[in-house]
Design a protein around this motif. Structure first.
Motif, PDB file in Angstrom:
ATOM      1  N   ILE A 159       0.837  -1.206   0.000  1.00  0.00           N
ATOM      2  CA  ILE A 159       0.000   0.000   0.000  1.00  0.00           C
ATOM      3  C   ILE A 159       0.869   1.252   0.000  1.00  0.00           C
ATOM      4  N   GLU A 160       1.907   1.277   0.816  1.00  0.00           N
ATOM      5  CA  GLU A 160       2.777   2.450   0.886  1.00  0.00           C
ATOM      6  C   GLU A 160       3.486   2.706  -0.442  1.00  0.00           C
ATOM      7  N   GLN A 161       4.014   1.664  -1.071  1.00  0.00           N
ATOM      8  CA  GLN A 161       4.733   1.849  -2.332  1.00  0.00           C
ATOM      9  C   GLN A 161       3.791   2.231  -3.473  1.00  0.00           C
ATOM     10  N   MET A 162       2.576   1.661  -3.489  1.00  0.00           N
ATOM     11  CA  MET A 162       1.611   2.056  -4.519  1.00  0.00           C
ATOM     12  C   MET A 162       1.195   3.511  -4.317  1.00  0.00           C
ATOM     13  N   SER A 163       1.018   3.915  -3.073  1.00  0.00           N
ATOM     14  CA  SER A 163       0.675   5.300  -2.773  1.00  0.00           C
ATOM     15  C   SER A 163       1.819   6.243  -3.147  1.00  0.00           C
ATOM     16  N   LEU A 200      -2.658   7.895  -1.660  1.00  0.00           N
ATOM     17  CA  LEU A 200      -3.756   6.936  -1.603  1.00  0.00           C
ATOM     18  C   LEU A 200      -3.805   6.337  -0.207  1.00  0.00           C
ATOM     19  N   GLN A 201      -4.994   5.940   0.179  1.00  0.00           N
ATOM     20  CA  GLN A 201      -5.124   5.097   1.361  1.00  0.00           C
ATOM     21  C   GLN A 201      -6.187   4.065   1.067  1.00  0.00           C
ATOM     22  N   LYS A 202      -6.070   2.946   1.752  1.00  0.00           N
ATOM     23  CA  LYS A 202      -7.059   1.895   1.513  1.00  0.00           C
ATOM     24  C   LYS A 202      -8.414   2.383   1.981  1.00  0.00           C
ATOM     25  N   THR A 225     -14.686   4.335  -2.674  1.00  0.00           N
ATOM     26  CA  THR A 225     -13.638   3.788  -3.535  1.00  0.00           C
ATOM     27  C   THR A 225     -13.535   4.612  -4.806  1.00  0.00           C
ATOM     28  N   GLU A 226     -12.327   5.111  -5.081  1.00  0.00           N
ATOM     29  CA  GLU A 226     -12.084   5.902  -6.284  1.00  0.00           C
ATOM     30  C   GLU A 226     -11.172   5.185  -7.271  1.00  0.00           C
ATOM     31  N   PHE A 275      -6.911  -4.236  -4.361  1.00  0.00           N
ATOM     32  CA  PHE A 275      -7.102  -3.149  -3.400  1.00  0.00           C
ATOM     33  C   PHE A 275      -8.191  -2.193  -3.870  1.00  0.00           C
ATOM     34  N   ASN A 276      -8.895  -1.610  -2.923  1.00  0.00           N
ATOM     35  CA  ASN A 276      -9.761  -0.453  -3.147  1.00  0.00           C
ATOM     36  C   ASN A 276      -9.105   0.727  -2.454  1.00  0.00           C
ATOM     37  N   PHE A 277      -8.932   1.812  -3.193  1.00  0.00           N
ATOM     38  CA  PHE A 277      -8.274   2.993  -2.658  1.00  0.00           C
ATOM     39  C   PHE A 277      -9.186   4.202  -2.720  1.00  0.00           C
ATOM     40  N   LYS A 278      -8.944   5.129  -1.829  1.00  0.00           N
ATOM     41  CA  LYS A 278      -9.493   6.471  -1.969  1.00  0.00           C
ATOM     42  C   LYS A 278      -8.315   7.422  -2.048  1.00  0.00           C
ATOM     43  N   ILE A 279      -8.537   8.561  -2.687  1.00  0.00           N
ATOM     44  CA  ILE A 279      -7.487   9.555  -2.862  1.00  0.00           C
ATOM     45  C   ILE A 279      -7.551  10.507  -1.677  1.00  0.00           C
TER      46      ILE A 279
END
Length: 179
Positions: free
Chosen positions: A62-66, A77-79, A108-109, A173-177
């Protein structure tokens, strides 16, 4: 500790490769939890989803994708934890695939996938862009172990049939901005 990232030209797709992720640990975790599907109904797309416990490897992904998203778009991004469906694994054995679906849960965005273990011939990610029911384009993204893809959660997507003898393992994953 940062990866190199490449943005796609259309629709803000982002993909790249993550570093220092213990894929062997994630593979064992997914296979251990394989029987704990989110639905017993084979007609429900959640029948493909395997919940995983949160651990340091999931956190690193999650951290690296963000980090990648922030590098290219200036936002983190955060989950998405609104409905508790923020990440899960999928394991596709020979002959299995994933139905077309969207990630439309509240908050979810963006949707994302990280490829844990991808044998040759194990199925492509297919993302469908529809102008309307008679005019659409399908894009095929071949998966690779260690690769991630982030895309708009409203786009229909599926996974083609696994033709390999070995399982295809990924984490979605589902992320929000974060603004």
């Amino acid at each position: 500790m940062y990866s190199e990232y490449i943005t796609m030209y259309t629709h803000g797709f982002l993909y790249g490769f993550l570093k220092d992720i213990d894929n062997e640990h994630l593979k064992k975790l997914a296979l251990k939890n394989y029987e704990n599907r989110l639905s017993d109904d084979p007609n429900n797309t959640m029948s493909e989803d395997i919940p995983l416990p949160f651990d340091k490897e999931i956190k690193k992904i999650i951290e690296q994708m963000s980090d990648a998203y922030e590098k290219h778009f200036g936002k983190r991004l955060q989950k998405n934890t609104v409905n508790g469906d923020h990440y899960w694994s999928q394991v596709h054995y020979k002959g299995e695939n994933s139905q077309f679906h969207r990630h439309l849960s509240e908050g979810t965005e963006l949707a994302g996938v990280y490829y844990v273990d991808i044998p040759k011939g194990s199925g492509d990610l297919i993302i469908r862009y529809k102008k309307h029911d008679y005019d659409y384009s399908d894009w095929y993204f071949p998966p690779e172990t260690g690769k991630f893809i982030i895309f708009n959660s409203g786009l229909e997507h599926a996974v083609s049939r696994n033709r390999s003898e070995d399982p295809r393992i990924c984490i979605a994953f589902n992320f929000k901005i974060v603004v």
